[in-house]
Design an enzyme around this catalytic site. Structure first.
Site, PDB file in Angstrom:
ATOM      1  N   ASP A 157     -66.628  17.323  14.243  1.00  0.00           N
ATOM      2  CA  ASP A 157     -65.797  16.122  14.141  1.00  0.00           C
ATOM      3  C   ASP A 157     -64.355  16.438  14.502  1.00  0.00           C
ATOM      4  O   ASP A 157     -63.841  17.508  14.158  1.00  0.00           O
ATOM      5  CB  ASP A 157     -65.808  15.572  12.716  1.00  0.00           C
ATOM      6  CG  ASP A 157     -66.979  14.650  12.452  1.00  0.00           C
ATOM      7  OD1 ASP A 157     -68.036  14.826  13.101  1.00  0.00           O
ATOM      8  OD2 ASP A 157     -66.846  13.758  11.581  1.00  0.00           O
ATOM      9  N   CYS A 199     -64.059   6.881  11.776  1.00  0.00           N
ATOM     10  CA  CYS A 199     -64.135   6.515  10.364  1.00  0.00           C
ATOM     11  C   CYS A 199     -62.916   7.022   9.606  1.00  0.00           C
ATOM     12  O   CYS A 199     -62.199   7.907  10.079  1.00  0.00           O
ATOM     13  CB  CYS A 199     -65.391   7.112   9.726  1.00  0.00           C
ATOM     14  SG  CYS A 199     -66.947   6.460  10.389  1.00  0.00           S
ATOM     15  N   ASN A 235     -59.676  -4.555   8.357  1.00  0.00           N
ATOM     16  CA  ASN A 235     -58.566  -4.700   9.306  1.00  0.00           C
ATOM     17  C   ASN A 235     -57.314  -5.014   8.509  1.00  0.00           C
ATOM     18  O   ASN A 235     -57.391  -5.704   7.473  1.00  0.00           O
ATOM     19  CB  ASN A 235     -58.786  -5.864  10.290  1.00  0.00           C
ATOM     20  CG  ASN A 235     -59.829  -5.581  11.344  1.00  0.00           C
ATOM     21  OD1 ASN A 235     -60.180  -4.438  11.599  1.00  0.00           O
ATOM     22  ND2 ASN A 235     -60.333  -6.637  11.959  1.00  0.00           N
ATOM     23  N   HIS A 238     -62.713  -3.609  11.598  1.00  0.00           N
ATOM     24  CA  HIS A 238     -63.114  -2.641  12.614  1.00  0.00           C
ATOM     25  C   HIS A 238     -62.804  -1.189  12.241  1.00  0.00           C
ATOM     26  O   HIS A 238     -63.013  -0.292  13.054  1.00  0.00           O
ATOM     27  CB  HIS A 238     -62.438  -2.976  13.945  1.00  0.00           C
ATOM     28  CG  HIS A 238     -62.905  -4.268  14.526  1.00  0.00           C
ATOM     29  ND1 HIS A 238     -62.361  -5.478  14.176  1.00  0.00           N
ATOM     30  CD2 HIS A 238     -63.890  -4.536  15.426  1.00  0.00           C
ATOM     31  CE1 HIS A 238     -62.969  -6.445  14.843  1.00  0.00           C
ATOM     32  NE2 HIS A 238     -63.901  -5.912  15.598  1.00  0.00           N
TER      33      HIS A 238
END
Length: 224
Positions: free
Chosen positions: A28, A53, A104, A145
């Protein structure tokens, strides 16, 4: 290596972390949420390609009041029985999903652009840093999102996922317990990027690469 990684994170740089051969077997990209810029989102979107994420420490998750997504599904399964059938009880490398809600910031438009996601992530880190968790519902909307992940209590001492490793890095670096991570994918194979190719990418872009085992060992020494 760990000290160089912590210095890089404090400078707002991305570091690469491979979890383990007996887990996801993925590398990652990780960066501090309080340092996030649209350019970070662009790099993760183009060069990593996985799901961007936002790991949130257990302490901050509790103060924000965000649940695990599995808890929401369980609560709602009485009205929507299919949610009970969708339980992720058969994850081959883990016994619990870290996924929480998606958000968001209310100042964003669609929420998906690099600018919007950087704004959402940076503002979330800001309210956690400033201990203004009570303003979460006023400043953010859901669904959104930006995918939030709840780190386990005790972080890598309890669970060895990238969620917990990201938060362990933030803690050791003296940064806010909110991070950003994204899995590195391979366009050629359709799978996750091999460790060798991830290390090559790190060399070519002058980034720190480290193993989850080294990270966890360093964190245990840090906490002792």
């Amino acid at each position: 290596m760990i000290q160089e990684a912590l210095k890089a994170l404090k400078r707002g740089e991305i570091v690469l972390v491979f979890d383990a051969d007996n887990r996801e077997r993925e590398t990652d990209m990780i960066v501090a949420a309080e340092k996030i810029k649209p350019e970070h989102i662009s790099i993760m979107r183009n060069d990593a390609g996985g799901l961007i994420c936002v790991p949130v420490s257990w302490e901050n998750s509790e103060k924000l009041g965000i649940p695990y997504m599995t808890d929401i599904m369980e609560e709602a399964s009485g009205r929507y029985p299919v949610l009970g059938k969708l339980s992720p009880h058969d994850i081959p490398y883990d016994d619990k999903s870290a996924f929480s809600i998606t958000v968001n910031h209310r100042k964003t438009f669609t929420g998906i652009t690099d600018n919007d996601r950087a704004l959402t992530i940076g503002e979330l880190a800001g309210i956690c840093r400033d201990d203004k968790h009570e303003s979460f519902g006023d400043l953010f909307r859901s669904p959104g999102h930006v995918t939030l992940l709840r780190a386990a209590d005790g972080h890598v001492l309890s669970r060895g996922g990238h969620t917990e490793m990201s938060i362990a890095l933030m803690e050791m670096a003296g940064l806010t317990g909110v991070a950003v991570c994204c899995e590195m994918m391979d366009d050629r194979t359709g799978n996750s990027l091999s460790t060798e190719d991830a290390m090559k990418y790190a060399r070519e872009h002058d980034l720190i690469f480290m193993s989850g085992a080294d990270l966890i060992e360093s964190y245990m020494e840090f906490r002792s």
